[in-house]
Design a protein around this motif. Structure first.
Motif, mmCIF file in Angstrom:
data_model
loop_
_atom_site.group_PDB
_atom_site.id
_atom_site.type_symbol
_atom_site.label_atom_id
_atom_site.label_comp_id
_atom_site.label_asym_id
_atom_site.label_seq_id
_atom_site.Cartn_x
_atom_site.Cartn_y
_atom_site.Cartn_z
ATOM 1 N N GLY A 36 0.797 -1.219 0.000
ATOM 2 C CA GLY A 36 0.000 0.000 0.000
ATOM 3 C C GLY A 36 0.828 1.267 0.000
ATOM 4 O O GLY A 36 1.788 1.400 -0.748
ATOM 5 N N CYS A 37 0.462 2.204 0.887
ATOM 6 C CA CYS A 37 0.998 3.562 0.834
ATOM 7 C C CYS A 37 1.722 3.973 2.110
ATOM 8 O O CYS A 37 1.517 3.386 3.177
ATOM 9 N N THR A 38 2.518 5.026 1.956
ATOM 10 C CA THR A 38 3.043 5.745 3.111
ATOM 11 C C THR A 38 2.444 7.141 3.111
ATOM 12 O O THR A 38 2.107 7.699 2.070
ATOM 13 N N ILE A 39 2.301 7.714 4.300
ATOM 14 C CA ILE A 39 1.913 9.113 4.457
ATOM 15 C C ILE A 39 3.137 9.854 4.982
ATOM 16 O O ILE A 39 3.829 9.363 5.883
ATOM 17 N N ASN A 40 3.427 11.008 4.396
ATOM 18 C CA ASN A 40 4.655 11.734 4.703
ATOM 19 C C ASN A 40 4.363 13.215 4.916
ATOM 20 O O ASN A 40 3.560 13.812 4.190
ATOM 21 N N LEU A 41 5.026 13.799 5.904
ATOM 22 C CA LEU A 41 4.946 15.242 6.142
ATOM 23 C C LEU A 41 6.237 15.858 5.611
ATOM 24 O O LEU A 41 7.331 15.528 6.082
ATOM 25 N N ILE A 42 6.101 16.764 4.633
ATOM 26 C CA ILE A 42 7.252 17.240 3.879
ATOM 27 C C ILE A 42 7.222 18.759 3.762
ATOM 28 O O ILE A 42 6.160 19.363 3.549
ATOM 29 N N GLU A 43 8.382 19.380 3.892
ATOM 30 C CA GLU A 43 8.494 20.821 3.691
ATOM 31 C C GLU A 43 8.052 21.182 2.277
ATOM 32 O O GLU A 43 8.428 20.516 1.304
ATOM 33 N N ASN A 44 7.251 22.236 2.164
ATOM 34 C CA ASN A 44 6.673 22.588 0.868
ATOM 35 C C ASN A 44 7.720 22.788 -0.224
ATOM 36 O O ASN A 44 7.512 22.415 -1.381
ATOM 37 N N GLN A 45 8.855 23.389 0.132
ATOM 38 C CA GLN A 45 9.835 23.755 -0.887
ATOM 39 C C GLN A 45 10.595 22.562 -1.469
ATOM 40 O O GLN A 45 11.289 22.704 -2.485
ATOM 41 N N ILE A 46 10.460 21.386 -0.865
ATOM 42 C CA ILE A 46 11.230 20.246 -1.380
ATOM 43 C C ILE A 46 10.342 19.170 -2.009
ATOM 44 O O ILE A 46 10.823 18.079 -2.350
ATOM 45 N N ILE A 47 9.053 19.460 -2.169
ATOM 46 C CA ILE A 47 8.127 18.443 -2.685
ATOM 47 C C ILE A 47 8.569 17.912 -4.046
ATOM 48 O O ILE A 47 8.609 16.695 -4.284
ATOM 49 N N GLU A 48 8.905 18.811 -4.959
ATOM 50 C CA GLU A 48 9.297 18.382 -6.307
ATOM 51 C C GLU A 48 10.569 17.548 -6.268
ATOM 52 O O GLU A 48 10.660 16.492 -6.907
ATOM 53 N N ASN A 49 11.548 17.991 -5.493
ATOM 54 C CA ASN A 49 12.804 17.258 -5.394
ATOM 55 C C ASN A 49 12.605 15.917 -4.691
ATOM 56 O O ASN A 49 13.189 14.897 -5.087
ATOM 57 N N TYR A 50 11.782 15.917 -3.638
ATOM 58 C CA TYR A 50 11.478 14.677 -2.919
ATOM 59 C C TYR A 50 10.859 13.651 -3.870
ATOM 60 O O TYR A 50 11.284 12.481 -3.904
#
Length: 397
Positions: free
Chosen positions: A342-356
């Motif tokens: 299935g899936c993971t849920i992740n809390l991520i800084e907005n500025q790194i979403i594309e790079n992540y």
């Protein structure tokens, strides 16, 4: 991703193309994520879930006769059956449909034909509760068509009943509560010992909630899910013989040191449930304090517990979390849903979403030859059902 209104319009268009008529009712049920509190619902514990901005849409019309004509757009599959057909013993979505109609026939004297189109943008079989959303959307569509008034409590119990029979799982009520009781931009702290709900706001964060779908699908009825339910029952029954348990969510991990369970596996399962309940309490406080660092740490601690103590993760999911933990700006994450894929849920800084997203996609594909599905989610209202009116959806006929 298409939005809710686009999904509705698309479903209506499919319905008209298939049945040469307009639907009577439009029913929507969202998917859900569980921020924290995994495998605690059937153990009468605590959880913080919410509905998300992905839905299953059911367009339906009542006809004369006793046959059901259904088209599932996600499978590109036509499915026709009679109310008097035999119910097969399998866990397919088709059997879930049969069970739902059989219950309405037996309990509400249903004796009508229906045309139904089903359409969804919830990924299937990945821990976002597509099966419960499907069941609730169908229940609401049928009851609205028949002018049957069901309270949310009745919808919750009916949905659980249908899924337990059809899907052969012994889960709790987290999915049903999330899909029916959620409020937009809110989270729920649910106590499953008394089914009490405390709504609270998530203060504006500088981070986003990102779902990573491993595309490792799992069938809960064929997994170890029901084994976990049984193992927990044995563990808590042992503890009840030793102490007077008034509230499972108030148990401390020290209780296992004082009254050790003479079974290493069951001891690990109970340790997860006790520690997860305590993480729910800590998460609630972290949300109120706007403490994203603590929120992330609690998520990561939960994953470690689910992987090592509850043993419901898998190598692909563990790899996604491990890779994520090495990326600056990733606050925390964990496996969600029943587990075993299935899936993971992740809390991520907005500025790194594309790079992540780029890093995770590249690493995961290199390791497993799979491109994960990575997308942001926002909190949504619960299920809704309305009579079809073209002006509501701005449709040009």
């Amino acid at each position: 991703m298409i939005n809710k209104n686009e999904l509705i319009l698309n479903t209506v268009s499919i319905f008209k193309d298939k049945f040469k008529n307009k639907p009577d009712i439009i029913s929507l049920a969202p998917g859900r994520i569980n921020i924290i509190g995994e495998h605690t619902d059937y153990n009468l514990g605590l959880a913080i879930p919410t509905a998300i901005n992905r839905w299953i849409c059911v367009a339906i019309s009542k006809e004369k006769g006793s046959s059901i004509k259904l088209y599932n757009n996600n499978y590109k599959f036509d499915f026709n059956f009679s109310l008097f057909d035999e119910i097969y013993k399998d866990s397919s979505w088709m059997n879930l449909v049969r069970r739902t109609f059989k219950i309405f026939k037996n309990e509400y004297n249903l004796n009508n034909s229906f045309n139904i189109a089903i359409n969804s943008n919830i990924p299937i079989g990945c821990g976002l509760s597509s099966s419960t959303a499907f069941t609730i959307s169908l229940i609401n569509a049928i009851s609205k068509c028949l002018s049957i008034s069901l309270s949310k409590s009745e919808q919750i119990i009916l949905s659980q009943k249908i899924e337990k029979i059809s899907m052969k799982t012994n889960g709790g009520l987290l999915d049903q509560f999330s899909i029916l009781m959620s409020k937009k931009s809110k989270l729920m702290l649910i106590d499953f010992q008394n089914n009490g709900i405390k709504y609270f706001s998530q203060k504006s964060l500088n981070q986003s909630w990102i779902v990573v779908n491993s595309k490792i699908n799992r069938e809960l009825s064929n997994s170890k899910y029901n084994d976990r339910v049984s193992e927990c029952n044995k563990g808590f029954n042992f503890l009840k013989e030793k102490i007077n348990i008034k509230k499972y969510s108030n148990l401390k991990e020290s209780i296992l040191n004082k009254y050790p369970i003479n079974d290493k596996i069951i001891n690990k399962r109970i340790r997860h449930v006790i520690s997860e309940n305590n993480r729910v309490k800590s998460m609630y406080k972290a949300f109120l304090k706007h403490d994203s660092t603590s929120i992330g740490r609690i998520l990561f601690d939960s994953h470690k517990s689910l992987s090592f103590d509850y043993e419901v993760s898998c190598k692909e999911i563990d790899y996604l979390i491990d890779c994520s933990s090495k990326i600056d700006g990733w606050r925390g994450g964990r496996i969600i849903g029943g587990g075993f894929g299935g899936c993971t849920i992740n809390l991520i800084e907005n500025q790194i979403i594309e790079n992540y997203s780029k890093i995770i996609n590249e690493k995961y594909f290199k390791r497993y030859g799979i491109h994960p599905d990575i997308f942001p989610i926002v909190f949504s209202n619960g299920a809704e059902v309305n009579k079809y009116k073209k002006n509501i959806y701005n449709e040009n006929l």
